[in-house]
Design a protein around this motif. Sequence first.
Motif, PDB file in Angstrom:
ATOM      1  N   LEU A  23       0.840  -1.189   0.000  1.00 27.01           N
ATOM      2  CA  LEU A  23       0.000   0.000   0.000  1.00 27.01           C
ATOM      3  C   LEU A  23       0.877   1.241   0.000  1.00 27.01           C
ATOM      4  CD1 LEU A  23      -2.798  -0.836   2.587  1.00 27.01           C
ATOM      5  CD2 LEU A  23      -3.037  -0.584   0.149  1.00 27.01           C
ATOM      6  N   VAL A  24       0.463   2.238  -0.732  1.00 27.35           N
ATOM      7  CA  VAL A  24       1.189   3.491  -0.791  1.00 27.35           C
ATOM      8  C   VAL A  24       1.005   4.224   0.535  1.00 27.35           C
ATOM      9  CG1 VAL A  24       1.298   5.739  -1.939  1.00 27.35           C
ATOM     10  CG2 VAL A  24       0.913   3.685  -3.269  1.00 27.35           C
ATOM     11  N   ASP A  25       2.098   4.730   1.091  1.00 31.93           N
ATOM     12  CA  ASP A  25       2.025   5.518   2.319  1.00 31.93           C
ATOM     13  C   ASP A  25       2.224   6.993   1.948  1.00 31.93           C
ATOM     14  OD1 ASP A  25       1.981   6.503   4.858  1.00 31.93           O
ATOM     15  OD2 ASP A  25       3.838   5.537   5.510  1.00 31.93           O
ATOM     16  N   ALA A  37      -0.674  10.299  -4.098  1.00 28.87           N
ATOM     17  CA  ALA A  37      -0.445   9.100  -3.290  1.00 28.87           C
ATOM     18  C   ALA A  37      -1.691   8.748  -2.476  1.00 28.87           C
ATOM     19  CB  ALA A  37       0.756   9.306  -2.371  1.00 28.87           C
ATOM     20  N   GLU A  38      -2.392   9.753  -1.985  1.00 25.20           N
ATOM     21  CA  GLU A  38      -3.625   9.497  -1.233  1.00 25.20           C
ATOM     22  C   GLU A  38      -4.700   8.890  -2.131  1.00 25.20           C
ATOM     23  OE1 GLU A  38      -4.465  13.326   0.411  1.00 25.20           O
ATOM     24  OE2 GLU A  38      -3.069  13.052   2.078  1.00 25.20           O
ATOM     25  N   ARG A  40      -4.102   7.130  -4.852  1.00 28.68           N
ATOM     26  CA  ARG A  40      -3.651   5.775  -5.186  1.00 28.68           C
ATOM     27  C   ARG A  40      -3.945   4.815  -4.033  1.00 28.68           C
ATOM     28  NH1 ARG A  40      -3.573   1.578  -7.939  1.00 28.68           N
ATOM     29  NH2 ARG A  40      -1.782   0.248  -7.690  1.00 28.68           N
ATOM     30  N   ARG A  41      -3.714   5.261  -2.798  1.00 29.48           N
ATOM     31  CA  ARG A  41      -3.982   4.405  -1.640  1.00 29.48           C
ATOM     32  C   ARG A  41      -5.472   4.085  -1.540  1.00 29.48           C
ATOM     33  NH1 ARG A  41      -1.475   2.850   3.160  1.00 29.48           N
ATOM     34  NH2 ARG A  41      -2.921   2.443   4.856  1.00 29.48           N
ATOM     35  N   GLN A  44      -6.222   1.491  -4.079  1.00 28.89           N
ATOM     36  CA  GLN A  44      -5.704   0.195  -3.659  1.00 28.89           C
ATOM     37  C   GLN A  44      -6.608  -0.439  -2.605  1.00 28.89           C
ATOM     38  OE1 GLN A  44      -1.743   1.399  -2.456  1.00 28.89           O
ATOM     39  NE2 GLN A  44      -0.840   0.317  -4.189  1.00 28.89           N
ATOM     40  N   LEU A  45      -7.114   0.357  -1.675  1.00 34.14           N
ATOM     41  CA  LEU A  45      -8.005  -0.166  -0.643  1.00 34.14           C
ATOM     42  C   LEU A  45      -9.314  -0.668  -1.251  1.00 34.14           C
ATOM     43  CD1 LEU A  45      -7.405   2.413   2.223  1.00 34.14           C
ATOM     44  CD2 LEU A  45      -6.622   0.033   2.111  1.00 34.14           C
TER      45      LEU A  45
END
Length: 79
Positions: A23-25, A37-38, A40-41, A44-45
């Motif tokens: 997961l992207v942090d 990045a937010e 992308r996360r 992903q979720l």
Amino acid sequence: MKPIFFIAAIALLATAPARSQPLVDPNKVAPEFREAAEKRRAEQLRQRECALKADLEKVLPRDRTAFLNQCLDTMAAKQ
């Protein structure tokens, strides 16, 4: 012939196992890329949640892509 099998066994044991994409942090990303990045996360979720639903419903591998696409579309429609 035995040395070939021995070398092949060592080569297989020496390789690293394949890992899934982490997961992207967003906190570990440069500030100018944090918003991306937010997003992308969050994506992903959503993908992981749909994959979990597919596992729980025991979707066949041949039907999994269609199920995941439908799940992601319904999640996007809810937002």
